[in-house]
Design an enzyme around this catalytic site. Structure first.
Site, PDB file in Angstrom:
ATOM      1  N   ARG A 218      13.712   9.782  10.196  1.00 57.25           N
ATOM      2  CA  ARG A 218      14.272   8.976   9.107  1.00 57.25           C
ATOM      3  C   ARG A 218      13.486   9.115   7.814  1.00 57.25           C
ATOM      4  O   ARG A 218      13.921   8.606   6.776  1.00 57.25           O
ATOM      5  CB  ARG A 218      14.322   7.500   9.510  1.00 57.25           C
TER       6      ARG A 218
ATOM      7  N   ASN B  28       5.667   1.850  -5.817  1.00 55.65           N
ATOM      8  CA  ASN B  28       5.996   1.467  -7.187  1.00 55.65           C
ATOM      9  C   ASN B  28       5.084   2.112  -8.227  1.00 55.65           C
ATOM     10  O   ASN B  28       5.525   2.468  -9.323  1.00 55.65           O
ATOM     11  CB  ASN B  28       5.927  -0.054  -7.314  1.00 55.65           C
TER      12      ASN B  28
ATOM     13  N   PRO C 178       0.831  -1.211   0.000  1.00 54.24           N
ATOM     14  CA  PRO C 178       0.000   0.000   0.000  1.00 54.24           C
ATOM     15  C   PRO C 178       0.865   1.259   0.000  1.00 54.24           C
ATOM     16  O   PRO C 178       1.876   1.328   0.697  1.00 54.24           O
ATOM     17  CB  PRO C 178      -0.797  -0.128   1.304  1.00 54.24           C
ATOM     18  N   GLU C 179       0.466   2.230  -0.802  1.00 51.80           N
ATOM     19  CA  GLU C 179       1.235   3.474  -0.886  1.00 51.80           C
ATOM     20  C   GLU C 179       0.614   4.521   0.042  1.00 51.80           C
ATOM     21  O   GLU C 179      -0.387   4.280   0.715  1.00 51.80           O
ATOM     22  CB  GLU C 179       1.311   3.924  -2.332  1.00 51.80           C
TER      23      GLU C 179
ATOM     24  N   ARG D 156      12.035  -4.051  -7.091  1.00 58.50           N
ATOM     25  CA  ARG D 156      10.677  -3.909  -7.595  1.00 58.50           C
ATOM     26  C   ARG D 156      10.713  -3.704  -9.103  1.00 58.50           C
ATOM     27  O   ARG D 156      11.690  -3.183  -9.651  1.00 58.50           O
ATOM     28  CB  ARG D 156       9.970  -2.711  -6.942  1.00 58.50           C
TER      29      ARG D 156
END
Length: 265
Positions: free
Chosen positions: A121, A162, A2-3, A254
């Site tokens: 981060r 991706n 999931p983005e 990917r």
């Protein structure tokens, strides 16, 4: 995986359904029993997202952190929750609303210093109003790493996966193998602004749609997944702009998709 738009959509849903309510937590699977016991009976103050990370603030320095990873998923419903089945990591129930978490890479409780360290981060998130695209630009502009790899680096830009990677590079006709430092500042500003628009639309609709204008199919009804994108998972299919077959290659683990003509060096 999931983005970012998915996590922001979940945060909004959890804020609407659970925030301000006493939450009853359990871990039917048993892998999060101690953590669930610590938040059981607390009031959820707020739900928020940064990149691909979801946070629940339960006060008293207790924050639930979830990273869905490749297989994580939340399901939700109203009324009596169903009998727990399978690897159910976490169940949250508030009044007549419930939500279940399965398969997440991370489901843990963090103290404030740990939350701060995690956020430190991460790069800027296009879905957060006060995110500074210049932070990402400074990292991109100094790097010899190819732009397609940098866009997937969450320390450079948070929330991009991706699909958005492939589509934003195509929409701006960027060679995915160009080093980050070759991307000029004006181009980066356009890419960032485009990501903000596309990802906000993804939060609203719950899906990624990047095809627009004259390339959008002229018919009624929702677009299919294949119709919604320019190049992602369209290997060998003709480019919507020039007709050249879309290519693919594994990059940073990917599959990268691009048009070798529209995105030539």
């Amino acid at each position: 995986m999931p983005e970012g738009h998915t996590l922001h959509r979940l945060a909004r849903e959890h804020q609407r359904l659970l925030a301000g309510h006493t939450v009853h937590a359990s871990s039917p699977q048993g892998r999060f029993t101690d953590g669930a016991a610590m938040i059981d009976g607390r009031v959820l103050r707020s739900a928020d997202a940064w990149g691909k990370h979801l946070f629940h603030d339960y006060g008293e320095d207790v924050t639930l952190h979830v990273h869905l990873g490749l297989y994580g998923k939340f399901t939700a419903g109203t009324g009596e929750p169903p009998e727990p089945r399978g690897a159910l990591r976490l169940r949250l129930v508030a009044d007549d609303v419930w939500t279940d978490l399965r398969g997440a890479t991370a489901c843990e409780l963090l103290e404030p210093p740990q939350v701060d360290a995690l956020l430190a981060r991460l790069g800027p998130d296009p879905l957060r109003p006060r995110s500074d695209p210049e932070v990402a630009w400074r990292r991109l502009s100094r790097s010899r790493v190819v732009i397609a790899a940098l866009l997937m680096d969450q320390s450079v830009l948070a929330g991009i996966g991706n699909v958005y990677r492939a589509e934003i590079l195509f929409r701006h006709r960027v060679d995915p193998f160009a080093p980050g430092r070759s991307i000029d500042h004006e181009l980066w500003q356009r890419m960032w602004a485009d990501l903000v628009v596309l990802m906000r639309a993804g939060v609203r609709s719950g899906r990624i749609v990047t095809v627009d204008g004259e390339y959008r199919p002229r018919r009624r009804g929702p677009l299919t997944r294949e119709e919604s994108v320019f190049v992602y998972r369209r290997t060998g299919e003709p480019c919507r702009v020039c007709g050249t077959p879309v290519r693919t290659q594994v990059l940073v683990g990917r599959n990268l998709f691009w048009c070798p003509n529209c995105q030539r060096p």
